[in-house]
Design a protein around this motif. Structure first.
Motif, PDB file in Angstrom:
ATOM      1  N   ALA A   7       6.177  18.476 -39.023  1.00 47.21           N
ATOM      2  CA  ALA A   7       7.038  18.876 -37.665  1.00 47.21           C
ATOM      3  C   ALA A   7       5.886  19.724 -36.643  1.00 47.21           C
ATOM      4  CB  ALA A   7       8.059  20.024 -37.878  1.00 47.21           C
ATOM      5  N   VAL A   8       5.007  21.123 -37.672  1.00 40.33           N
ATOM      6  CA  VAL A   8       4.792  21.749 -36.519  1.00 40.33           C
ATOM      7  C   VAL A   8       3.688  21.563 -35.899  1.00 40.33           C
ATOM      8  CG1 VAL A   8       3.048  23.502 -37.171  1.00 40.33           C
ATOM      9  CG2 VAL A   8       4.678  24.043 -38.337  1.00 40.33           C
ATOM     10  N   LEU A   9       2.954  20.446 -36.031  1.00 45.73           N
ATOM     11  CA  LEU A   9       1.629  19.172 -35.561  1.00 45.73           C
ATOM     12  C   LEU A   9       2.581  18.995 -34.395  1.00 45.73           C
ATOM     13  CD1 LEU A   9      -0.648  17.984 -35.255  1.00 45.73           C
ATOM     14  CD2 LEU A   9      -0.415  16.631 -36.551  1.00 45.73           C
ATOM     15  N   LEU A  10       4.083  18.176 -34.030  1.00 44.03           N
ATOM     16  CA  LEU A  10       4.560  17.898 -33.055  1.00 44.03           C
ATOM     17  C   LEU A  10       5.158  18.457 -32.439  1.00 44.03           C
ATOM     18  CD1 LEU A  10       6.104  14.791 -35.477  1.00 44.03           C
ATOM     19  CD2 LEU A  10       4.530  14.770 -33.797  1.00 44.03           C
ATOM     20  N   TRP A  11       5.099  19.830 -32.926  1.00 43.83           N
ATOM     21  CA  TRP A  11       5.775  20.969 -31.905  1.00 43.83           C
ATOM     22  C   TRP A  11       4.792  21.687 -30.986  1.00 43.83           C
ATOM     23  CZ3 TRP A  11       3.918  26.057 -31.594  1.00 43.83           C
ATOM     24  CH2 TRP A  11       5.164  27.447 -30.646  1.00 43.83           C
ATOM     25  N   GLY A  12       2.879  21.748 -32.169  1.00 44.83           N
ATOM     26  CA  GLY A  12       2.202  22.198 -31.014  1.00 44.83           C
ATOM     27  C   GLY A  12       1.550  21.751 -30.394  1.00 44.83           C
ATOM     28  N   ARG A  13       2.072  19.870 -29.993  1.00 41.96           N
ATOM     29  CA  ARG A  13       1.350  19.386 -29.297  1.00 41.96           C
ATOM     30  C   ARG A  13       2.476  18.485 -27.948  1.00 41.96           C
ATOM     31  NH1 ARG A  13      -2.857  15.171 -27.124  1.00 41.96           N
ATOM     32  NH2 ARG A  13      -1.014  13.157 -26.832  1.00 41.96           N
ATOM     33  N   HIS A  14       3.249  19.212 -28.614  1.00 35.88           N
ATOM     34  CA  HIS A  14       4.903  19.087 -27.629  1.00 35.88           C
ATOM     35  C   HIS A  14       4.626  20.392 -26.233  1.00 35.88           C
ATOM     36  CE1 HIS A  14       7.896  18.081 -24.806  1.00 35.88           C
ATOM     37  NE2 HIS A  14       8.920  19.055 -25.397  1.00 35.88           N
ATOM     38  N   GLN A  15       4.630  21.453 -26.983  1.00 32.12           N
ATOM     39  CA  GLN A  15       4.347  22.566 -26.374  1.00 32.12           C
ATOM     40  C   GLN A  15       3.269  23.507 -26.543  1.00 32.12           C
ATOM     41  OE1 GLN A  15       7.517  24.840 -25.855  1.00 32.12           O
ATOM     42  NE2 GLN A  15       8.200  22.698 -26.918  1.00 32.12           N
ATOM     43  N   LEU A  16       1.850  23.314 -26.835  1.00 25.66           N
ATOM     44  CA  LEU A  16       0.695  23.556 -26.611  1.00 25.66           C
ATOM     45  C   LEU A  16      -0.332  22.999 -26.468  1.00 25.66           C
ATOM     46  CD1 LEU A  16       0.902  25.865 -30.104  1.00 25.66           C
ATOM     47  CD2 LEU A  16       2.140  26.382 -27.446  1.00 25.66           C
TER      48      LEU A  16
ATOM     49  N   LYS B 149      -7.996  19.627 -33.844  1.00 30.15           N
ATOM     50  CA  LYS B 149      -6.473  20.513 -34.410  1.00 30.15           C
ATOM     51  C   LYS B 149      -5.896  19.833 -34.951  1.00 30.15           C
ATOM     52  CE  LYS B 149      -5.666  24.396 -32.657  1.00 30.15           C
ATOM     53  NZ  LYS B 149      -5.568  25.577 -31.922  1.00 30.15           N
ATOM     54  N   ALA B 150      -5.796  18.506 -33.855  1.00 28.26           N
ATOM     55  CA  ALA B 150      -4.560  17.860 -34.698  1.00 28.26           C
ATOM     56  C   ALA B 150      -4.796  16.525 -35.905  1.00 28.26           C
ATOM     57  CB  ALA B 150      -4.193  16.614 -33.219  1.00 28.26           C
ATOM     58  N   ILE B 151      -5.793  16.483 -35.746  1.00 22.54           N
ATOM     59  CA  ILE B 151      -6.762  15.999 -36.663  1.00 22.54           C
ATOM     60  C   ILE B 151      -6.207  16.555 -37.919  1.00 22.54           C
ATOM     61  CG2 ILE B 151      -9.074  14.736 -37.639  1.00 22.54           C
ATOM     62  CD1 ILE B 151      -9.669  13.697 -34.840  1.00 22.54           C
ATOM     63  N   ARG B 152      -7.266  17.534 -38.024  1.00 25.28           N
ATOM     64  CA  ARG B 152      -6.810  18.413 -39.478  1.00 25.28           C
ATOM     65  C   ARG B 152      -5.381  19.128 -39.646  1.00 25.28           C
ATOM     66  NH1 ARG B 152     -11.192  21.514 -36.026  1.00 25.28           N
ATOM     67  NH2 ARG B 152      -9.609  23.609 -35.396  1.00 25.28           N
ATOM     68  N   TRP B 153      -4.300  18.822 -38.801  1.00 25.65           N
ATOM     69  CA  TRP B 153      -2.990  19.031 -38.967  1.00 25.65           C
ATOM     70  C   TRP B 153      -2.663  17.719 -40.153  1.00 25.65           C
ATOM     71  CZ3 TRP B 153       0.723  23.172 -39.035  1.00 25.65           C
ATOM     72  CH2 TRP B 153       0.214  24.486 -38.951  1.00 25.65           C
ATOM     73  N   THR B 154      -2.639  16.428 -39.015  1.00 26.88           N
ATOM     74  CA  THR B 154      -2.450  15.329 -39.597  1.00 26.88           C
ATOM     75  C   THR B 154      -2.887  15.061 -41.376  1.00 26.88           C
ATOM     76  OG1 THR B 154      -2.426  14.532 -37.620  1.00 26.88           O
ATOM     77  CG2 THR B 154      -2.627  12.857 -39.028  1.00 26.88           C
TER      78      THR B 154
ATOM     79  N   ILE C   6       9.437  18.560 -53.294  1.00 24.55           N
ATOM     80  CA  ILE C   6       8.942  20.411 -52.612  1.00 24.55           C
ATOM     81  C   ILE C   6       7.756  20.282 -51.721  1.00 24.55           C
ATOM     82  CG2 ILE C   6       7.712  22.339 -53.032  1.00 24.55           C
ATOM     83  CD1 ILE C   6       9.436  22.389 -55.462  1.00 24.55           C
ATOM     84  N   LEU C   7       7.243  18.650 -52.791  1.00 24.24           N
ATOM     85  CA  LEU C   7       5.308  18.689 -51.612  1.00 24.24           C
ATOM     86  C   LEU C   7       6.311  17.354 -50.325  1.00 24.24           C
ATOM     87  CD1 LEU C   7       3.012  18.006 -54.257  1.00 24.24           C
ATOM     88  CD2 LEU C   7       3.213  19.855 -52.990  1.00 24.24           C
ATOM     89  N   SER C   8       6.913  16.922 -50.384  1.00 26.61           N
ATOM     90  CA  SER C   8       7.747  15.859 -49.395  1.00 26.61           C
ATOM     91  C   SER C   8       8.213  17.128 -48.207  1.00 26.61           C
ATOM     92  CB  SER C   8       8.853  15.165 -50.040  1.00 26.61           C
ATOM     93  OG  SER C   8       7.752  14.327 -50.619  1.00 26.61           O
ATOM     94  N   CYS C   9       8.526  17.708 -48.866  1.00 25.81           N
ATOM     95  CA  CYS C   9       9.530  18.644 -48.013  1.00 25.81           C
ATOM     96  C   CYS C   9       8.446  20.304 -47.083  1.00 25.81           C
ATOM     97  CB  CYS C   9      10.169  19.614 -48.948  1.00 25.81           C
ATOM     98  SG  CYS C   9      11.670  18.811 -48.939  1.00 25.81           S
ATOM     99  N   PHE C  10       7.552  19.822 -47.573  1.00 26.48           N
ATOM    100  CA  PHE C  10       5.855  20.625 -46.897  1.00 26.48           C
ATOM    101  C   PHE C  10       4.759  19.577 -46.161  1.00 26.48           C
ATOM    102  CE2 PHE C  10       5.504  23.504 -50.997  1.00 26.48           C
ATOM    103  CZ  PHE C  10       6.224  24.933 -49.895  1.00 26.48           C
ATOM    104  N   ALA C  11       4.680  18.850 -46.291  1.00 28.03           N
ATOM    105  CA  ALA C  11       4.602  17.847 -45.170  1.00 28.03           C
ATOM    106  C   ALA C  11       5.115  17.294 -44.309  1.00 28.03           C
ATOM    107  CB  ALA C  11       4.245  16.317 -46.824  1.00 28.03           C
ATOM    108  N   TRP C  12       6.658  17.423 -44.434  1.00 32.80           N
ATOM    109  CA  TRP C  12       7.264  17.377 -43.466  1.00 32.80           C
ATOM    110  C   TRP C  12       7.204  18.447 -42.480  1.00 32.80           C
ATOM    111  CZ3 TRP C  12      11.476  20.110 -41.078  1.00 32.80           C
ATOM    112  CH2 TRP C  12      11.939  19.395 -40.395  1.00 32.80           C
ATOM    113  N   VAL C  13       7.658  19.573 -43.121  1.00 27.02           N
ATOM    114  CA  VAL C  13       6.771  20.782 -41.812  1.00 27.02           C
ATOM    115  C   VAL C  13       5.765  20.623 -41.090  1.00 27.02           C
ATOM    116  CG1 VAL C  13       6.713  23.571 -41.583  1.00 27.02           C
ATOM    117  CG2 VAL C  13       8.680  22.483 -43.628  1.00 27.02           C
ATOM    118  N   VAL C  14       4.653  20.359 -42.229  1.00 26.84           N
ATOM    119  CA  VAL C  14       3.593  20.332 -41.650  1.00 26.84           C
ATOM    120  C   VAL C  14       2.712  19.182 -40.342  1.00 26.84           C
ATOM    121  CG1 VAL C  14       0.733  19.805 -42.015  1.00 26.84           C
ATOM    122  CG2 VAL C  14       1.869  20.795 -43.472  1.00 26.84           C
TER     123      VAL C  14
END
Length: 266
Positions: A222-231, A237-242, A212-220
């Motif tokens: 994924a959101v970070l990489l989406w935020g980098r690409h789209q926003l 901000k990137a460091i906090r998500w990392t 479960i925790l690994s899946c949550f980490a995967w989502v975090v």
């Protein structure tokens, strides 16, 4: 051969390499990359030998808490040395060589936990390999993010140290960070997929929290990489998500392993 000698040799070489690099940087000099690489490769040779002797047994693969930490440190240092061939990430070794020294000594001298040996079916070996590479790549990304944070802070305050003066430009450092994040996220994806395919009853065998925790980490991540690409996320901000994703991942593996082996003894 007993694993004590290669463990001590690896720790000595890691410590020597870290001391040499630290002294050169403190003197505002540039460490010799070939000498660093030579010391690192020799340390990895002995580190790998000690790991092989500690982990392999007739009952299966012994991957207790400290062996796992040592194995991941080995993978991180190996990946970083390989990366140094093409990209300027040798400053990460200043943090990784002490980590290698510490984990190889802990694996040698600390008491083992209560983990059961792992039967080495090909699918399980693949899952373990992918997991170690994923943790390794994301560990490198976290260390890179800390260096980016340090570089950004010193540049803003216009007091760059000798260490910072040896760094590539900040934009290059951030590009390297997201390169490692992409690689680590892809390997984590493959690791989770291989676990679903090859581990019977993934939510049994005391693996529910880890999964479960690994899946949550995967989502975090994924959101970070989406935020980098789209926003265009970058900087703090990137460091906090990392760091958030990495903390979840470390809790998934080392947190659950620590509780099971040394608290619950299961």
């Amino acid at each position: 051969m007993h694993p004590l000698l290669p463990s001590l040799a690896a720790a000595f070489l890691y410590a020597g390499a870290a001391l040499y690099q630290g002294l050169r940087l403190s003197q505002r000099g540039t460490p010799d990359k070939r000498l660093l690489a030579l010391l690192g490769v020799c340390a990895l040779f002995f580190h790998g030998g000690s790991l092989f002797m500690q982990m392999h047994s007739e009952a299966g693969l012994s991957l207790d808490f400290f062996n796992a930490a040592s194995l991941i440190a080995y993978a991180v240092i190996l990946l970083t040395l390989l990366s140094c061939i093409r990209i300027p990430v040798e400053n990460l070794l200043m943090l990784l060589f002490p980590l290698g020294c510490l984990t190889v000594l802990l694996a040698q001298f600390m008491p083992t936990g209560t983990s059961q040996p792992i039967m080495e079916q090909p699918g399980i070996r693949l899952h373990i390999l992918l997991s170690v590479i994923a943790y390794g790549m994301l560990t490198i990304a976290v260390l890179q993010s800390l260096l980016v944070l340090l570089q950004d802070h010193q540049l803003k305050h216009k007091h760059p140290s000798g260490l910072i003066k040896n760094f590539p430009p900040l934009q290059t450092m951030e590009s390297l960070l997201f390169g490692f994040l992409w690689a680590g996220w892809l390997m984590l994806s493959l690791s989770l997929l291989s676990g679903a395919l090859f581990i019977e009853n993934l939510f049994a065998q005391h693996l529910a929290h880890k999964t479960i925790l690994s899946c949550f980490a995967w989502v975090v991540f994924a959101v970070l990489l989406w935020g980098r690409h789209q926003l265009g996320w970058r900087g703090h901000k990137a460091i906090r998500w990392t760091l958030a994703g990495f903390c979840l991942l470390m809790l998934a593996y080392f947190g659950s392993k620590l509780v099971r082996e040394f608290i619950l003894h299961i």
